[in-house]
Design a protein around this motif. Sequence first.
Motif, PDB file in Angstrom:
ATOM      1  N   TYR A 165      -3.115  -2.589  10.017  1.00 55.19           N
ATOM      2  CA  TYR A 165      -1.972  -3.026   9.211  1.00 55.19           C
ATOM      3  C   TYR A 165      -2.226  -4.276   8.365  1.00 55.19           C
ATOM      4  CZ  TYR A 165       0.613   0.252  12.128  1.00 55.19           C
ATOM      5  OH  TYR A 165       1.052   1.394  12.755  1.00 55.19           O
ATOM      6  N   LYS A 166      -3.357  -4.965   8.593  1.00 51.85           N
ATOM      7  CA  LYS A 166      -3.624  -6.205   7.864  1.00 51.85           C
ATOM      8  C   LYS A 166      -4.997  -6.182   7.181  1.00 51.85           C
ATOM      9  CE  LYS A 166       0.254  -7.758   9.533  1.00 51.85           C
ATOM     10  NZ  LYS A 166       1.456  -7.995   8.684  1.00 51.85           N
ATOM     11  N   ASN A 167      -5.536  -5.003   6.947  1.00 50.35           N
ATOM     12  CA  ASN A 167      -6.841  -4.929   6.278  1.00 50.35           C
ATOM     13  C   ASN A 167      -6.681  -5.178   4.776  1.00 50.35           C
ATOM     14  OD1 ASN A 167      -6.577  -2.277   4.766  1.00 50.35           O
ATOM     15  ND2 ASN A 167      -6.222  -1.544   6.858  1.00 50.35           N
ATOM     16  N   ASN A 168      -7.796  -5.301   4.068  1.00 46.10           N
ATOM     17  CA  ASN A 168      -7.722  -5.698   2.658  1.00 46.10           C
ATOM     18  C   ASN A 168      -7.084  -4.637   1.758  1.00 46.10           C
ATOM     19  OD1 ASN A 168      -9.934  -3.947   2.792  1.00 46.10           O
ATOM     20  ND2 ASN A 168     -11.112  -5.072   1.274  1.00 46.10           N
ATOM     21  N   ILE A 169      -7.198  -3.366   2.122  1.00 45.67           N
ATOM     22  CA  ILE A 169      -6.587  -2.311   1.316  1.00 45.67           C
ATOM     23  C   ILE A 169      -5.064  -2.376   1.441  1.00 45.67           C
ATOM     24  CG2 ILE A 169      -6.507   0.147   0.822  1.00 45.67           C
ATOM     25  CD1 ILE A 169      -9.253  -1.156   0.395  1.00 45.67           C
ATOM     26  N   VAL A 170      -4.573  -2.505   2.663  1.00 47.50           N
ATOM     27  CA  VAL A 170      -3.130  -2.561   2.917  1.00 47.50           C
ATOM     28  C   VAL A 170      -2.512  -3.813   2.298  1.00 47.50           C
ATOM     29  CG1 VAL A 170      -1.368  -2.814   4.721  1.00 47.50           C
ATOM     30  CG2 VAL A 170      -3.236  -1.178   5.022  1.00 47.50           C
ATOM     31  N   GLN A 171      -3.160  -4.953   2.515  1.00 48.91           N
ATOM     32  CA  GLN A 171      -2.583  -6.218   2.051  1.00 48.91           C
ATOM     33  C   GLN A 171      -2.574  -6.332   0.531  1.00 48.91           C
ATOM     34  OE1 GLN A 171      -0.883  -7.136   4.472  1.00 48.91           O
ATOM     35  NE2 GLN A 171      -1.730  -9.029   5.312  1.00 48.91           N
ATOM     36  N   THR A 172      -3.629  -5.882  -0.123  1.00 46.79           N
ATOM     37  CA  THR A 172      -3.643  -5.965  -1.585  1.00 46.79           C
ATOM     38  C   THR A 172      -2.724  -4.912  -2.218  1.00 46.79           C
ATOM     39  OG1 THR A 172      -5.703  -4.658  -1.591  1.00 46.79           O
ATOM     40  CG2 THR A 172      -5.904  -7.048  -1.813  1.00 46.79           C
ATOM     41  N   LYS A 173      -2.550  -3.778  -1.558  1.00 45.96           N
ATOM     42  CA  LYS A 173      -1.578  -2.788  -2.056  1.00 45.96           C
ATOM     43  C   LYS A 173      -0.168  -3.372  -1.986  1.00 45.96           C
ATOM     44  CE  LYS A 173      -0.098   2.040  -1.721  1.00 45.96           C
ATOM     45  NZ  LYS A 173       1.330   1.724  -1.949  1.00 45.96           N
ATOM     46  N   LYS A 174       0.086  -4.134  -0.944  1.00 51.07           N
ATOM     47  CA  LYS A 174       1.377  -4.803  -0.809  1.00 51.07           C
ATOM     48  C   LYS A 174       1.624  -5.729  -2.001  1.00 51.07           C
ATOM     49  CE  LYS A 174       3.888  -7.739   2.508  1.00 51.07           C
ATOM     50  NZ  LYS A 174       3.803  -8.445   3.819  1.00 51.07           N
ATOM     51  N   ILE A 175       0.587  -6.420  -2.427  1.00 53.63           N
ATOM     52  CA  ILE A 175       0.705  -7.338  -3.575  1.00 53.63           C
ATOM     53  C   ILE A 175       0.919  -6.557  -4.867  1.00 53.63           C
ATOM     54  CG2 ILE A 175      -0.520  -9.068  -4.954  1.00 53.63           C
ATOM     55  CD1 ILE A 175      -2.027  -9.833  -2.341  1.00 53.63           C
ATOM     56  N   ILE A 176       0.144  -5.510  -5.078  1.00 52.89           N
ATOM     57  CA  ILE A 176       0.266  -4.718  -6.300  1.00 52.89           C
ATOM     58  C   ILE A 176       1.640  -4.038  -6.377  1.00 52.89           C
ATOM     59  CG2 ILE A 176      -0.639  -2.717  -7.538  1.00 52.89           C
ATOM     60  CD1 ILE A 176      -3.421  -3.529  -6.419  1.00 52.89           C
ATOM     61  N   ASP A 177       2.113  -3.504  -5.258  1.00 55.37           N
ATOM     62  CA  ASP A 177       3.448  -2.886  -5.231  1.00 55.37           C
ATOM     63  C   ASP A 177       4.532  -3.926  -5.545  1.00 55.37           C
ATOM     64  OD1 ASP A 177       2.311  -0.477  -4.564  1.00 55.37           O
ATOM     65  OD2 ASP A 177       2.818  -0.598  -2.432  1.00 55.37           O
ATOM     66  N   PHE A 178       4.359  -5.116  -5.020  1.00 54.78           N
ATOM     67  CA  PHE A 178       5.290  -6.223  -5.295  1.00 54.78           C
ATOM     68  C   PHE A 178       5.339  -6.526  -6.782  1.00 54.78           C
ATOM     69  CE2 PHE A 178       4.778 -10.881  -6.066  1.00 54.78           C
ATOM     70  CZ  PHE A 178       6.118 -11.254  -6.001  1.00 54.78           C
ATOM     71  N   LEU A 179       4.167  -6.588  -7.423  1.00 52.77           N
ATOM     72  CA  LEU A 179       4.121  -6.866  -8.865  1.00 52.77           C
ATOM     73  C   LEU A 179       4.754  -5.727  -9.671  1.00 52.77           C
ATOM     74  CD1 LEU A 179       0.536  -8.415  -9.219  1.00 52.77           C
ATOM     75  CD2 LEU A 179       2.734  -9.613  -9.168  1.00 52.77           C
ATOM     76  N   ASP A 180       4.543  -4.502  -9.224  1.00 56.06           N
ATOM     77  CA  ASP A 180       5.150  -3.356  -9.906  1.00 56.06           C
ATOM     78  C   ASP A 180       6.684  -3.420  -9.826  1.00 56.06           C
ATOM     79  OD1 ASP A 180       2.735  -2.285 -10.662  1.00 56.06           O
ATOM     80  OD2 ASP A 180       2.599  -0.910  -8.946  1.00 56.06           O
ATOM     81  N   ASP A 181       7.179  -3.892  -8.681  1.00 57.25           N
ATOM     82  CA  ASP A 181       8.637  -3.956  -8.471  1.00 57.25           C
ATOM     83  C   ASP A 181       9.310  -5.020  -9.333  1.00 57.25           C
ATOM     84  OD1 ASP A 181       8.545  -1.912  -6.641  1.00 57.25           O
ATOM     85  OD2 ASP A 181       8.521  -3.231  -4.887  1.00 57.25           O
ATOM     86  N   ILE A 182       8.587  -6.077  -9.693  1.00 57.14           N
ATOM     87  CA  ILE A 182       9.222  -7.173 -10.435  1.00 57.14           C
ATOM     88  C   ILE A 182       8.957  -7.121 -11.930  1.00 57.14           C
ATOM     89  CG2 ILE A 182       9.155  -8.710  -8.431  1.00 57.14           C
ATOM     90  CD1 ILE A 182       6.781 -10.154  -9.729  1.00 57.14           C
ATOM     91  N   LYS A 183       8.297  -6.056 -12.406  1.00 64.94           N
ATOM     92  CA  LYS A 183       8.026  -5.943 -13.845  1.00 64.94           C
ATOM     93  C   LYS A 183       9.333  -5.886 -14.628  1.00 64.94           C
ATOM     94  CE  LYS A 183       3.545  -3.602 -13.669  1.00 64.94           C
ATOM     95  NZ  LYS A 183       2.848  -2.335 -13.866  1.00 64.94           N
TER      96      LYS A 183
END
Length: 400
Positions: free
Chosen positions: A382-400
């Motif tokens: 749940y805290k690997n680099n793929i999961v954590q960076t996807k969380k960031i990218i999804d966050f950026l997509d949500d605030i566009k």
Amino acid sequence: MKYAMLSTLIPKEYEEAFRKESRNNMQDAANALQWNLYEGFCENLGCHMPLFNILPVDSFPQYYSRPFVKKFTFNDNGINIGFCNIKLIRNFFKPIKTYKVLKAWCRKNDGPKTLFVYTLSHHLLKAVNKAQLNYPDLKVCAIVADLPDMASLSSKKSALQKAFTRWSSTNAYNLISCVDSFVLLTKHMATYMNISQPFVVMEGIASENNYTPAVSTDENGERIIMYSGTLHRKFGVLHLLEAFRKIEKENYRLVICGIGDSEAEIRQASKEDSRIIFKGQLSRNEVLELQKQATVLVNPRLNNDEFTKYSFPSKTMEYLASGTPVVAYRLDGIPDEYEPYIFYPADDSIQTLTELLQQVGEMSENERRQYGEAAQKYVLEYKNNIVQTKKIIDFLDDIK
């Protein structure tokens, strides 16, 4: 959307040379986090995004052997930014050289683009602010692992060093208006910085430790308690020494790795008690191997100072990923979801820490393995680099 990252990491092919040329502490945890972030972003985006890098070196001649850091390319798509590294002068050159590289990227890439910036260094933010003024379609996402005024907590800083920290952090905070969004290690950081921009919390990144212990600790009867990291008094290392001294059993060992302002006390303690083994600063690979061989890993940082709200200790994530049981204090910056995977002392007393270290040490090897593997499975899933960076990218997509 086009992406790039502005970092302060160490190119992998340059690590050996960096260690030889640098006379100061190599920030292994920050370096590992940035590589994990970059590789996770690339995996999620399906491309090798540009990486613009400033070597994390201190000034020539006191801390670094070269007066000039050369510009070079690395990792296929990485540019290491060159600058004059002479004391004081470097503060003028770093933002100029950084802006030049950002300007070239912005000119080459029309339309919306996002720049990930690691740390709130005023040198980097000065260049980023100028780039954003000239290229309004540039969005900036700052990844904040350490607050500028809390990045170094050594008790041995000179008056000049303290003054520079105040000046540097004030300048950084004055420039954060150029940041459009934040990635924070704890939710409390947002309150401290008084930011109005959107943010997402990401405690850190867990990466797999593939080392295999050479021997089982039960086979030779030893119980190895290990601490690795910065050895500052504020981080509770002397508290750990006192707790270990109260363990009377001869088969217990305390292994300490790192550098910091309490080194002298640790060296003296190792002379007085042969069970205390001080290894100094080791390479990251050596530390990871020792973590796998330990009986229990301990973070003695107490929850008695304000700065604990604003950090998720990188060693906590690293410890949990090792598969070795972890003893640590319940810090304000650690979310409740980690409670099943960390042995928390009931209070801050030395005696309680002593008893908990022995309690974990005296478990059967099978019990310890079960605890360690459960924690390892959780953070690697749940805290690997793929999961954590996807969380960031999804966050950026949500605030566009």
